[in-house]
Each structure stands twice: as C-alpha cells, then as structure tokens.
Design an enzyme around this catalytic site. Structure first.
Site, short mmCIF file in Angstrom:
data_model
loop_
_atom_site.label_atom_id
_atom_site.label_comp_id
_atom_site.label_asym_id
_atom_site.label_seq_id
_atom_site.Cartn_x
_atom_site.Cartn_y
_atom_site.Cartn_z
N HIS A 147 0.83 -1.21 0.00
CA HIS A 147 0.00 0.00 0.00
C HIS A 147 0.87 1.26 0.00
O HIS A 147 0.68 2.16 -0.81
CB HIS A 147 -0.90 -0.04 1.24
CG HIS A 147 -1.78 1.16 1.42
ND1 HIS A 147 -3.14 1.11 1.17
CD2 HIS A 147 -1.53 2.42 1.85
CE1 HIS A 147 -3.67 2.29 1.43
NE2 HIS A 147 -2.71 3.10 1.85
N GLU A 148 1.85 1.29 0.89
CA GLU A 148 2.71 2.48 0.98
C GLU A 148 3.64 2.60 -0.23
O GLU A 148 3.92 3.71 -0.70
CB GLU A 148 3.52 2.44 2.28
CG GLU A 148 2.70 2.45 3.56
CD GLU A 148 1.69 3.58 3.63
OE1 GLU A 148 1.88 4.63 2.96
OE2 GLU A 148 0.67 3.42 4.34
N HIS A 151 1.77 4.25 -2.97
CA HIS A 151 1.76 5.71 -2.79
C HIS A 151 3.05 6.30 -3.35
O HIS A 151 3.04 7.32 -4.05
CB HIS A 151 1.66 6.07 -1.30
CG HIS A 151 0.28 5.99 -0.74
ND1 HIS A 151 -0.84 6.42 -1.41
CD2 HIS A 151 -0.16 5.55 0.47
CE1 HIS A 151 -1.91 6.24 -0.66
NE2 HIS A 151 -1.53 5.71 0.49
N HIS A 157 -5.40 6.94 -2.68
CA HIS A 157 -6.32 5.91 -2.20
C HIS A 157 -7.45 5.74 -3.21
O HIS A 157 -7.88 6.70 -3.85
CB HIS A 157 -6.90 6.30 -0.84
CG HIS A 157 -5.89 6.26 0.25
ND1 HIS A 157 -5.59 7.36 1.02
CD2 HIS A 157 -5.09 5.26 0.71
CE1 HIS A 157 -4.66 7.04 1.91
NE2 HIS A 157 -4.35 5.76 1.74
N TYR A 203 -9.71 2.01 1.44
CA TYR A 203 -9.95 1.97 2.89
C TYR A 203 -11.12 1.04 3.20
O TYR A 203 -11.95 0.74 2.35
CB TYR A 203 -10.29 3.37 3.39
CG TYR A 203 -9.11 4.21 3.81
CD1 TYR A 203 -7.80 3.80 3.60
CD2 TYR A 203 -9.31 5.44 4.45
CE1 TYR A 203 -6.73 4.57 3.99
CE2 TYR A 203 -8.25 6.23 4.84
CZ TYR A 203 -6.95 5.79 4.62
OH TYR A 203 -5.90 6.58 5.01
#
Length: 246
Positions: A147-148, A151, A157, A203
């Site tokens: 996930h990071e 980014h 997101h 999310y």
C-alpha cells in the site's frame, strides 16, 4: 485540505490514532516519541499530510505532474526498467510487486525507515531520496507495505479517485471531523481502469468512523467487501504497468 505546521502538530496525537485506524495498528507507548519525531520533521517541511498516510509536497501535484507529463514519475533506465534505489528491503512484498509488474516496478531510491512511527509515504517521485515510513508495530505487513509503496509510485487511495461517487457512498456524518480530509476526492488519472473495491489502496468500511460507524459504503451493492490488506489486486498490477508503460 492543506494543514500548516501549527495545525498539523496540534493534531498529531489524533493523526496517530487515525493512521493506526486506517492500517489496523495500535497506538502504543511510542506515541510521545512519535510526536517529537514528526514535529521535528514538519518544522522544516513545506509538505502536508493528506488522506491519513500520504505526504504531499506543496510544490506540485503528484498524480498530474506539474512541469511536464512524466516529471513526477520514476524514470526508466536504459534497460527499460523503472528502478529506484532503496536502503532497506522489505523483501517479500517488494519481490511480489516486482514479479507481478514484469520487473518494472520502481523499487529503488526509497529509504524505508521506522522513523515517523506510522505507515506513510510521499506521493510519487520527489527527485530526492525519499522516506517510506513503516512502523515496526502495525506497518510491517505484506499488504500495508505494498500500500505504501504504491503511494510512492504515485497512487492515491482508491476511495478518493475522481469518479468514486458512482461506486461508494461517503457517510460524512459518521466521520470523525478531524479526519474528513481523508475522504476528499482528488483530481486523479484513473488510467482507464475500473473502480476497484478489492484494491490494496481502498480503505475499509469504518475507516476514521466515530465509534466504529461505517464511513464508506459500496453502491449499488452494499455487501461488496472493501479494504483488504492482503496484497495488490489484479487491477492494482494493471495500473502500475499502465502508469509506467510496462
């Protein structure tokens, strides 16, 4: 919404709670240390926090590059690969990304640290050695690492993409007011890919909710699962390859 240093520091204890809520972690005895660490970082920083775990330089738009089409993307080397030097390897999550993106995934130039006491990353390439923060308690998990890293590659997101209102309902009244910025739509390049409820960038239903209330509801089928952190989805992989022309 941009937060200046004074506002950011005043909200840090709550921000830490929000980061952990977003990534199923816990605020532990390190909170005071984390507060001091983040405060020292933001004193000399012109960056600001967005969507809970994205650190965005105020000098540019990470997804739609300010100066030219590819200025905020990691460049391709002569061998056709996108390579970013890194100092610490979170091996399994990185290897999977590299394998699934035909060895084109940008994995070098990133400094992975347990420094900010949270799960966080700059959005896109900044042109300098940049930090991906993976707190050892709560962040060093396969899906959260990926996930990071996404980014860092330039991805927002999923629930904040420009067309999200056709796919999810945001229950603004259920969101803790401190964290409403985590749900603002962004001017995103969606790469002609469908909205992905299964994205590792999505999310969960109760993210930043007051007393566990639901904040994100899929539409029209409210039963669709969202918010997994097992690893990148097929559409996540497709987007990486499209964004970097791999």
């Amino acid at each position: 919404t941009k937060m200046d240093f004074k506002t950011t520091v005043s909200l840090l204890p709550l921000l830490l709670l929000g980061f952990c809520n977003a990534h199923d972690g816990n605020v532990r005895k390190y909170t005071k240390y984390c507060f001091l660490m983040i405060s020292s970082i933001f004193v000399a920083s012109t960056d600001f926090l967005l969507e809970g775990d994205v650190i965005i330089p105020t000098t540019r738009n990470a997804m739609k590059c300010a100066s030219n089409t590819n200025s905020c993307l990691w460049p391709k080397s002569a061998n056709g690969y996108v390579e970013i030097p890194f100092e610490l390897t979170i091996a399994g999550a990185m290897r999977e990304l590299q394998k699934l993106t035909l060895n084109a995934c940008p994995l070098c130039g990133i400094n992975i640290l347990d420094a900010l006491c949270l799960c966080a990353s700059l959005l896109g390439r900044t042109g300098l050695k940049q930090v991906v923060s993976l707190q050892r308690y709560g962040c060093v998990q396969h899906g959260i690492i990926q996930h990071e890293l996404l980014h860092a590659m330039g991805f927002y997101h999923e629930h904040t993409r420009s067309d999200r209102d056709s796919f999810v309902k945001i229950s603004w009244g259920n969101i803790d007011p401190v964290f409403t910025n985590n749900f603002q739509k962004q001017d995103t390049n969606n790469l002609n890919t469908p909205y992905d409820y299964s994205s590792v960038m999505h999310y969960g239903r109760t993210a930043f909710g007051k007393n566990g209330l639901e904040t994100i509801t899929p539409i029209p089928d409210a039963s669709v699962p969202i918010g997994q952190r097992n690893g990148v989805s097929k559409i996540d992989i497709s987007r990486i390859n499209k964004l970097y022309s791999c």
